[in-house]
Scaffold this motif. Structure first.
Motif, PDB file in Angstrom:
ATOM      1  N   LYS A   1      39.463  66.246 -12.441  1.00 50.72           N
ATOM      2  CA  LYS A   1      39.722  67.369 -13.341  1.00 50.72           C
ATOM      3  C   LYS A   1      39.400  66.982 -14.783  1.00 50.72           C
ATOM      4  CE  LYS A   1      43.524  70.483 -14.775  1.00 50.72           C
ATOM      5  NZ  LYS A   1      43.644  70.173 -16.207  1.00 50.72           N
TER       6      LYS A   1
ATOM      7  N   GLU B   1      36.467  68.913 -16.881  1.00 51.89           N
ATOM      8  CA  GLU B   1      36.847  69.661 -18.090  1.00 51.89           C
ATOM      9  C   GLU B   1      36.170  69.102 -19.331  1.00 51.89           C
ATOM     10  OE1 GLU B   1      41.175  71.512 -16.776  1.00 51.89           O
ATOM     11  OE2 GLU B   1      41.133  69.717 -18.026  1.00 51.89           O
TER      12      GLU B   1
ATOM     13  N   PHE C   1      38.811  74.015 -14.196  1.00 54.51           N
ATOM     14  CA  PHE C   1      39.315  73.518 -12.912  1.00 54.51           C
ATOM     15  C   PHE C   1      40.185  74.616 -12.313  1.00 54.51           C
ATOM     16  CE2 PHE C   1      41.311  70.187 -10.174  1.00 54.51           C
ATOM     17  CZ  PHE C   1      40.143  69.503  -9.815  1.00 54.51           C
TER      18      PHE C   1
ATOM     19  N   PRO D   1      45.468  70.236  -9.439  1.00 54.21           N
ATOM     20  CA  PRO D   1      44.954  68.939  -9.018  1.00 54.21           C
ATOM     21  C   PRO D   1      45.948  68.140  -8.202  1.00 54.21           C
ATOM     22  CG  PRO D   1      45.534  68.870 -11.328  1.00 54.21           C
ATOM     23  CD  PRO D   1      45.669  70.299 -10.892  1.00 54.21           C
TER      24      PRO D   1
END
Length: 274
Positions: free
Chosen positions: A258, A262, A268, A272
């Protein structure tokens, strides 16, 4: 035959099989690592816009898991067709839902492993030295006039996801009909990006993440999110995936991945894993 000759012949007969056995034993270890290394390689087919971010994510996974990841980047349409034709891959990341649905229909992906991983945006770009700046993209905006005598680059609007998103947005904004003749259709979003970066196209419609990684272009406008279908990148294991692919897909859903995605401008879309 002399005594010495008979001795030399007997020596050769005894030593030859011993030499052959020793040679065979020496050869065996070199073959085994090569097969093991092949088993420890994951092959992923990924949308062209993923390249910079996924290269970094793949390197992080390789360092953690001790296995190599080989990535093949192209338009999602081309990759889905390659999978259909039997191209060997363990995972597929598409830049839109449609081509993942196509792969599911063709039974080239493992449907239970599928997840909508990332989001993106489309933007209007120009060469970095262009005088154009701060273009307001809204209902009725005149893209054809903005391009002047120049071309507008994007992916093939009939197949390449970025082109499909671009056409959908321009149709909704009432700008497609006038601008269509000026479009230069590229085989992938990165090919369209290159046309603008080299000054061969006056304007381009690409993903925001692509514009971020090419210093030869600048963003001059952003398309409203409600002007086109949501930009979603689904990922799935293929039906021919190696067992280790599950660990790779788990990494792509992790907090570490993630952070990487990003950094490159992707959104995302899932919570996560640790």
């Amino acid at each position: 035959m002399t005594l010495m000759s008979r001795f030399l012949v007997m020596t050769a007969l005894v030593c030859a099989p011993l030499f052959a056995m020793a040679h065979a034993q020496d050869a065996k270890p070199s073959a085994a690592p090569s097969a093991a290394a092949q088993d420890k390689t994951i092959t992923v087919f990924a949308a062209a816009s993923m390249k910079n971010a996924l290269d970094e994510a793949n390197a992080a996974f390789a360092a953690k898991a001790g296995m190599k990841v080989t990535a093949s980047y192209a338009a999602s349409s081309a990759l889905a067709k390659q999978l259909e034709q039997g191209a060997p891959a363990d995972a597929f990341i598409s830049a839109d839902i449609d081509w993942m649905d196509y792969s599911a229909k063709k039974k080239t992906i493992n449907e239970p492993s599928r997840v909508n991983l990332l989001g993106n945006k489309i933007v209007l770009i120009a060469p970095k030295d262009s005088k154009l700046t701060d273009v307001r993209i809204g209902q009725g905006f005149d893209l054809a006039k903005l391009a002047g005598d120049g071309r507008i680059a994007t992916g093939d609007v009939k197949a390449v996801p970025v082109g499909k998103y671009a056409k959908a947005a321009l149709e909704k904004l009432g700008s497609w009909q006038a601008a269509e003749p000026k479009f230069a259709m590229a085989e992938s979003v990165r090919a369209a990006l290159a046309l603008v970066s080299r000054g061969e196209a006056a304007l381009g419609i690409v993903y925001e993440t692509d514009a971020k990684v090419d210093p030869g272009v600048k963003v001059i406008g952003a398309f409203p999110a409600d002007s086109h279908p949501a930009i979603i990148y689904p990922v799935a294991a293929t039906t021919a995936a190696k067992p280790d692919t599950a660990g790779y897909l788990a990494f792509l859903r992790s907090a570490a991945a993630k952070t990487i995605f990003e950094k490159y401008g992707f959104t995302f879309l899932i919570k996560p894993t640790a």
